[in-house]
Design a protein around this motif. Structure first.
Motif, PDB file in Angstrom:
ATOM      1  N   VAL A 157     -17.751  -0.522   0.780  1.00  9.35           N
ATOM      2  CA  VAL A 157     -16.983   0.685   0.494  1.00  9.35           C
ATOM      3  C   VAL A 157     -15.751   0.698   1.385  1.00  9.35           C
ATOM      4  O   VAL A 157     -15.813   0.305   2.554  1.00  9.35           O
ATOM      5  CB  VAL A 157     -17.830   1.952   0.745  1.00  9.35           C
ATOM      6  N   CYS A 158     -14.634   1.131   0.835  1.00 10.29           N
ATOM      7  CA  CYS A 158     -13.392   1.235   1.592  1.00 10.29           C
ATOM      8  C   CYS A 158     -12.999   2.709   1.692  1.00 10.29           C
ATOM      9  O   CYS A 158     -12.911   3.400   0.675  1.00 10.29           O
ATOM     10  CB  CYS A 158     -12.281   0.436   0.916  1.00 10.29           C
ATOM     11  N   THR A 159     -12.773   3.177   2.915  1.00 12.15           N
ATOM     12  CA  THR A 159     -12.378   4.566   3.139  1.00 12.15           C
ATOM     13  C   THR A 159     -11.268   4.611   4.179  1.00 12.15           C
ATOM     14  O   THR A 159     -11.128   3.691   4.981  1.00 12.15           O
ATOM     15  CB  THR A 159     -13.570   5.411   3.642  1.00 12.15           C
ATOM     16  N   PRO A 160     -10.467   5.676   4.201  1.00 12.19           N
ATOM     17  CA  PRO A 160      -9.480   5.834   5.275  1.00 12.19           C
ATOM     18  C   PRO A 160     -10.196   6.011   6.607  1.00 12.19           C
ATOM     19  O   PRO A 160     -11.281   6.597   6.670  1.00 12.19           O
ATOM     20  CB  PRO A 160      -8.725   7.109   4.894  1.00 12.19           C
ATOM     21  N   GLY A 187      -3.572   4.162  -8.822  1.00 12.77           N
ATOM     22  CA  GLY A 187      -4.807   3.599  -8.280  1.00 12.77           C
ATOM     23  C   GLY A 187      -5.169   2.300  -8.979  1.00 12.77           C
ATOM     24  O   GLY A 187      -4.304   1.600  -9.509  1.00 12.77           O
ATOM     25  N   ARG A 188      -6.450   1.978  -8.984  1.00 12.63           N
ATOM     26  CA  ARG A 188      -6.938   0.740  -9.564  1.00 12.63           C
ATOM     27  C   ARG A 188      -7.926   1.023 -10.678  1.00 12.63           C
ATOM     28  O   ARG A 188      -8.616   2.041 -10.681  1.00 12.63           O
ATOM     29  CB  ARG A 188      -7.648  -0.111  -8.503  1.00 12.63           C
ATOM     30  N   VAL A 189      -8.029   0.063 -11.629  1.00 12.51           N
ATOM     31  CA  VAL A 189      -9.041   0.161 -12.674  1.00 12.51           C
ATOM     32  C   VAL A 189     -10.345  -0.485 -12.222  1.00 12.51           C
ATOM     33  O   VAL A 189     -11.381  -0.305 -12.849  1.00 12.51           O
ATOM     34  CB  VAL A 189      -8.565  -0.515 -13.981  1.00 12.51           C
ATOM     35  N   ASP A 190     -10.297  -1.244 -11.128  1.00 10.83           N
ATOM     36  CA  ASP A 190     -11.484  -1.959 -10.660  1.00 10.83           C
ATOM     37  C   ASP A 190     -11.740  -1.614  -9.201  1.00 10.83           C
ATOM     38  O   ASP A 190     -11.279  -0.589  -8.708  1.00 10.83           O
ATOM     39  CB  ASP A 190     -11.313  -3.471 -10.855  1.00 10.83           C
ATOM     40  N   ARG A 191     -12.460  -2.475  -8.496  1.00 12.90           N
ATOM     41  CA  ARG A 191     -12.843  -2.192  -7.121  1.00 12.90           C
ATOM     42  C   ARG A 191     -12.016  -2.994  -6.123  1.00 12.90           C
ATOM     43  O   ARG A 191     -12.451  -3.246  -5.001  1.00 12.90           O
ATOM     44  CB  ARG A 191     -14.331  -2.478  -6.938  1.00 12.90           C
ATOM     45  N   GLN A 192     -10.817  -3.382  -6.535  1.00 14.42           N
ATOM     46  CA  GLN A 192      -9.917  -4.044  -5.592  1.00 14.42           C
ATOM     47  C   GLN A 192      -9.271  -3.002  -4.698  1.00 14.42           C
ATOM     48  O   GLN A 192      -8.850  -1.946  -5.162  1.00 14.42           O
ATOM     49  CB  GLN A 192      -8.840  -4.827  -6.347  1.00 14.42           C
ATOM     50  N   VAL A 193      -9.192  -3.291  -3.410  1.00 14.32           N
ATOM     51  CA  VAL A 193      -8.560  -2.374  -2.455  1.00 14.32           C
ATOM     52  C   VAL A 193      -7.532  -3.152  -1.641  1.00 14.32           C
ATOM     53  O   VAL A 193      -7.429  -4.380  -1.740  1.00 14.32           O
ATOM     54  CB  VAL A 193      -9.607  -1.724  -1.516  1.00 14.32           C
ATOM     55  N   LYS A 194      -6.762  -2.429  -0.850  1.00 16.43           N
ATOM     56  CA  LYS A 194      -5.784  -3.057   0.034  1.00 16.43           C
ATOM     57  C   LYS A 194      -6.141  -2.740   1.489  1.00 16.43           C
ATOM     58  O   LYS A 194      -6.388  -1.592   1.847  1.00 16.43           O
ATOM     59  CB  LYS A 194      -4.371  -2.535  -0.260  1.00 16.43           C
ATOM     60  N   VAL A 195      -6.149  -3.775   2.309  1.00 15.22           N
ATOM     61  CA  VAL A 195      -6.341  -3.624   3.745  1.00 15.22           C
ATOM     62  C   VAL A 195      -5.109  -4.206   4.419  1.00 15.22           C
ATOM     63  O   VAL A 195      -4.871  -5.419   4.338  1.00 15.22           O
ATOM     64  CB  VAL A 195      -7.614  -4.346   4.232  1.00 15.22           C
ATOM     65  N   ARG A 196      -4.290  -3.349   5.030  1.00 12.54           N
ATOM     66  CA  ARG A 196      -3.022  -3.753   5.641  1.00 12.54           C
ATOM     67  C   ARG A 196      -2.160  -4.527   4.649  1.00 12.54           C
ATOM     68  O   ARG A 196      -1.504  -5.502   4.993  1.00 12.54           O
ATOM     69  CB  ARG A 196      -3.260  -4.577   6.912  1.00 12.54           C
ATOM     70  N   GLY A 203      -4.962   6.491   8.785  1.00 17.80           N
ATOM     71  CA  GLY A 203      -4.197   6.027   7.635  1.00 17.80           C
ATOM     72  C   GLY A 203      -4.532   4.601   7.252  1.00 17.80           C
ATOM     73  O   GLY A 203      -4.143   4.136   6.177  1.00 17.80           O
ATOM     74  N   ASP A 204      -5.234   3.868   8.123  1.00 19.81           N
ATOM     75  CA  ASP A 204      -5.627   2.506   7.808  1.00 19.81           C
ATOM     76  C   ASP A 204      -6.910   2.504   6.976  1.00 19.81           C
ATOM     77  O   ASP A 204      -7.697   3.448   7.011  1.00 19.81           O
ATOM     78  CB  ASP A 204      -5.862   1.696   9.085  1.00 19.81           C
ATOM     79  N   ALA A 205      -7.107   1.414   6.240  1.00 18.57           N
ATOM     80  CA  ALA A 205      -8.327   1.275   5.446  1.00 18.57           C
ATOM     81  C   ALA A 205      -9.447   0.733   6.325  1.00 18.57           C
ATOM     82  O   ALA A 205      -9.220  -0.127   7.181  1.00 18.57           O
ATOM     83  CB  ALA A 205      -8.078   0.342   4.270  1.00 18.57           C
ATOM     84  N   ARG A 206     -10.634   1.225   6.095  1.00 22.69           N
ATOM     85  CA  ARG A 206     -11.807   0.801   6.866  1.00 22.69           C
ATOM     86  C   ARG A 206     -12.893   0.361   5.906  1.00 22.69           C
ATOM     87  O   ARG A 206     -13.309   1.119   5.030  1.00 22.69           O
ATOM     88  CB  ARG A 206     -12.293   1.945   7.749  1.00 22.69           C
ATOM     89  N   LEU A 207     -13.356  -0.862   6.063  1.00 21.31           N
ATOM     90  CA  LEU A 207     -14.423  -1.401   5.225  1.00 21.31           C
ATOM     91  C   LEU A 207     -15.772  -1.159   5.898  1.00 21.31           C
ATOM     92  O   LEU A 207     -15.936  -1.403   7.100  1.00 21.31           O
ATOM     93  CB  LEU A 207     -14.239  -2.903   5.013  1.00 21.31           C
ATOM     94  N   THR A 208     -16.729  -0.701   5.098  1.00 27.29           N
ATOM     95  CA  THR A 208     -18.097  -0.510   5.572  1.00 27.29           C
ATOM     96  C   THR A 208     -19.038  -1.206   4.600  1.00 27.29           C
ATOM     97  O   THR A 208     -18.888  -1.076   3.381  1.00 27.29           O
ATOM     98  CB  THR A 208     -18.461   0.989   5.659  1.00 27.29           C
ATOM     99  N   GLU A 221       0.857  -1.178   0.000  1.00 27.93           N
ATOM    100  CA  GLU A 221       0.000   0.000   0.000  1.00 27.93           C
ATOM    101  C   GLU A 221       0.892   1.227   0.000  1.00 27.93           C
ATOM    102  O   GLU A 221       2.058   1.159   0.414  1.00 27.93           O
ATOM    103  CB  GLU A 221      -0.908  -0.012   1.233  1.00 27.93           C
ATOM    104  N   PRO A 222       0.373   2.372  -0.491  1.00 23.85           N
ATOM    105  CA  PRO A 222       1.194   3.589  -0.479  1.00 23.85           C
ATOM    106  C   PRO A 222       1.544   4.003   0.949  1.00 23.85           C
ATOM    107  O   PRO A 222       0.820   3.685   1.894  1.00 23.85           O
ATOM    108  CB  PRO A 222       0.278   4.632  -1.144  1.00 23.85           C
ATOM    109  N   PHE A 223       2.652   4.695   1.096  1.00 21.36           N
ATOM    110  CA  PHE A 223       3.041   5.189   2.414  1.00 21.36           C
ATOM    111  C   PHE A 223       3.618   6.589   2.257  1.00 21.36           C
ATOM    112  O   PHE A 223       3.958   7.029   1.162  1.00 21.36           O
ATOM    113  CB  PHE A 223       4.041   4.254   3.090  1.00 21.36           C
ATOM    114  N   SER A 224       3.719   7.301   3.363  1.00 27.47           N
ATOM    115  CA  SER A 224       4.054   8.718   3.338  1.00 27.47           C
ATOM    116  C   SER A 224       5.548   8.955   3.148  1.00 27.47           C
ATOM    117  O   SER A 224       6.385   8.090   3.433  1.00 27.47           O
ATOM    118  CB  SER A 224       3.606   9.382   4.642  1.00 27.47           C
TER     119      SER A 224
END
Length: 605
Positions: free
Chosen positions: A449-452, A415-424, A456-461, A290-293
């Motif tokens: 839906v995945c949001t910060p 980013g992504r072309v689809d709805r794949q996300v990264k969690v940790r 900085g962590d991803a949160r799934l709702t 995942e990206p980092f600062s």
């Protein structure tokens, strides 16, 4: 360094970018490991956080015994054998023994919900399961040979293995990733790809026999491939952090410092809880997933070989990378392809895009996997002939990641072309989460839906339209029975309907503005906590960084995420001697719920 001056020239006019050419022979894992074991039999090969160790000679002998047992069970090249076990020395022995027998290992997380584990074991078509005696009773299905590694007689006795005709084209392992159709998919990686990867990063990481590599990744996460074989195939040592050690930052840092760990491959989230000044021996770090600062880079990179590494499981762990030096204000680019690999940024008609224009990333080279297990159509759609390959038969993997070439000659992740996300750092197909939620008999529609989450962590709702009085807790508990913890939404929100745009697509902006309905009754006052509740509250408040949590308050409403849940469960195990599964937690994710589950179980540390 592999990224030589010739490779760092501006590439606007000569896309795609090729990594440097290196003469790396196609070989098998047992062949390369055997050379290391003969070269220095008494050198430390693997150590765990309980003080147990094996030399190369010990590991060679014990893995021979496992291989002999598997051969006696009828295992042959291309046969898949499941390894259902926590990180341990026994697992390293089992992985190597499976490969020596000609089989391919399939690591399965023993904490998975039984339904999810059954899906993976059935899909992989395994006839043999390597596990521990305490896990046997919880394995799903029947008709498989079960090998309890801790009870295998004669595991330390020398044996003479019959010849196993193994080639670099034979299957080495299968690793499962999230699948958009609602079930995970198995990526098939061959011996030649694994060995090439290790030889490639040996040079790029500047590894030697003196290195000590941390093994803290989940076995079903492809970083574990580097942690184990990146050490064993170069003569270095593997240092295992068990689950409790990994989930306790102080314990993990102590393990790394006391063992003089020199090399790690990990996600940014782990670095956030460690102190760079407390790890003087750490010299090589490959960070990815995942990206980092830029701030994280600046904090950890001084005096170290700090690498931003990129690679999907379908390209054998890591295929593009950049050594990050100097100061960074933003997330560093992912760099350039590694040895003997290629990277293309292409438009929708598969034409190279110019510098600064976004395109989809395609990668080619020896690391490209064979494809997906028993999914020929999906394999054909994502593993494509390489029209600009170096040799006939070269293929590309279509990653689904969007990138840009920078003026510096590096690739930048967009980013992504689809709805794949990264969690940790782990891939999650939102479509799979939605399909599992929608299996609930009272859910008529689901959107994930995945949001910060603010840290900085991803949160799934999960947003659901439900009937017959289904509650968010009911739905989340149901979902936890099918998905690993990191894929279970932190929050389930009931909505009357899923809003759509004028074109008929889900209106994410309107959806995420939805809020859960107010409870029908006020929550119970905290009152006097029981002794168990008080002890659990202290754990929860420390890990979540909150104070005064009510015993009936949902931990996710307090800002908790799946990683913190796992840390809570780890601390519960060490404090109470009680093992709670993620599914048990999700049935009532409160301090009171955890305490009740603890009090209902006998201690079984």
């Amino acid at each position: 360094m592999m990224h030589s001056t010739e490779q760092n020239t501006r590439i606007a006019g000569d896309l795609p970018s090729d990594g440097p050419v290196r003469p790396i022979a196609a070989r098998t894992v047992p062949e390369v490991f055997g050379e290391q074991a003969r070269r220095h039999p008494d050198r430390l090969a693997v150590a765990d956080d309980q003080g147990r160790t094996l030399t190369y000679a010990d590991l060679d002998r014990r893995s021979d015994a496992i291989a002999a047992h598997l051969l006696a069970l009828g295992v042959r090249p291309e046969d898949r054998c499941a390894v259902v076990h926590e990180r341990s020395i026994d697992v390293v022995v089992a992985m190597l023994g499976t490969l020596k027998a000609g089989g391919a290992y399939v690591c399965v997380d023993p904490s998975l919900p039984v339904k999810r584990m059954a899906v993976v074991l059935d899909d992989a078509g395994v006839d043999v399961v390597l596990t521990s005696s305490h896990l046997v009773a919880g394995l799903p299905g029947e008709g498989r040979h079960t090998v309890a590694l801790d009870e295998l007689a004669g595991a330390g006795e020398p044996v003479r293995l019959p010849e196993v005709r193994l080639s670099p084209r034979h299957l080495a392992y299968v690793i499962y990733t999230s699948g958009s159709t609602g079930t995970p998919k198995g990526v098939l990686v061959e011996h030649g790809s694994l060995v090439h990867f290790v030889e490639m990063v040996r040079e790029f990481f500047e590894l030697s026999e003196q290195d000590r590599i941390l093994h803290a990744a989940a076995l079903w996460f492809d970083v574990s491939v580097f942690e184990v074989f990146g050490a064993l195939l170069v003569g270095a040592s593997v240092h295992i952090a068990g689950d409790q050690t990994k989930m306790t930052p102080g314990a993990l840092q102590h393990l790394m410092r006391e063992n003089g760990v020199t090399t790690i491959m990990t996600t940014p989230s782990l670095l956030e809880v460690l102190d760079p000044d407390a790890l003087p021996d750490l010299r090589v770090m490959s960070i990815g997933g995942e990206p980092f600062s830029g701030e994280l880079t600046n904090r950890w990179s001084p005096g170290r070989r700090f690498i931003n590494g990129y690679g999907p499981a379908e390209a054998t762990v890591e295929v593009v990378a950049k050594v990050c030096t100097g100061q960074w204000e933003t997330s560093p680019p992912i760099g350039l392809p590694l040895a003997n690999h290629r990277a293309y940024a292409l438009d929708e008609r598969m034409r190279p895009v110019p510098v600064g224009v976004t395109g989809e990333l395609y990668v080619g080279g020896p690391g490209v996997a064979r494809g997906y297990l028993a999914q020929p159509a999906l394999t054909a759609s994502l593993f494509l002939p390489d029209p600009m390959g170096r040799t006939p038969g070269d293929r590309l993997y279509r990653t689904g990641d969007l990138v840009q070439w920078l003026e510096s000659g590096d690739l930048r992740y967009v980013g992504r072309v689809d709805r794949q996300v990264k969690v940790r750092g782990m891939r999650v197909e939102l479509g799979e989460v939605e399909q599992v939620i929608a299996r609930h008999p009272d859910v008529s529609r689901a959107v994930a839906v995945c949001t910060p989450d603010g840290t900085g962590d991803a949160r799934l709702t999960g947003y659901i339209v439900a009937d017959n009085g289904a509650t968010p807790d009911d739905v989340r508990s149901f979902t936890a029975a099918w998905l690993p913890a990191y894929m279970v939404p932190s929050e389930i929100v009931l909505v009357p309907a899923i809003p759509t745009t004028a074109s008929g697509k889900v209106d994410i902006v309107a959806l995420t503005a939805a809020v859960a309905p107010a409870p029908s009754a006020p929550p119970a006052a905290a009152g006097d906590r029981t002794p168990t509740q008080q002890a659990v509250a202290e754990i929860v408040e420390e890990i979540l960084g909150v104070a005064g949590a009510r015993v009936d308050e949902d931990l996710f409403a307090l800002g908790g995420n799946s990683l913190q849940v796992l840390r809570v469960l780890s601390r519960v195990r060490s404090s109470f001697g009680v093992v709670l599964t993620p599914q048990e937690f999700f049935e009532n994710p409160t301090i009171a719920g955890i305490a009740t589950a603890i009090d209902a179980q006998p201690a079984n540390a």
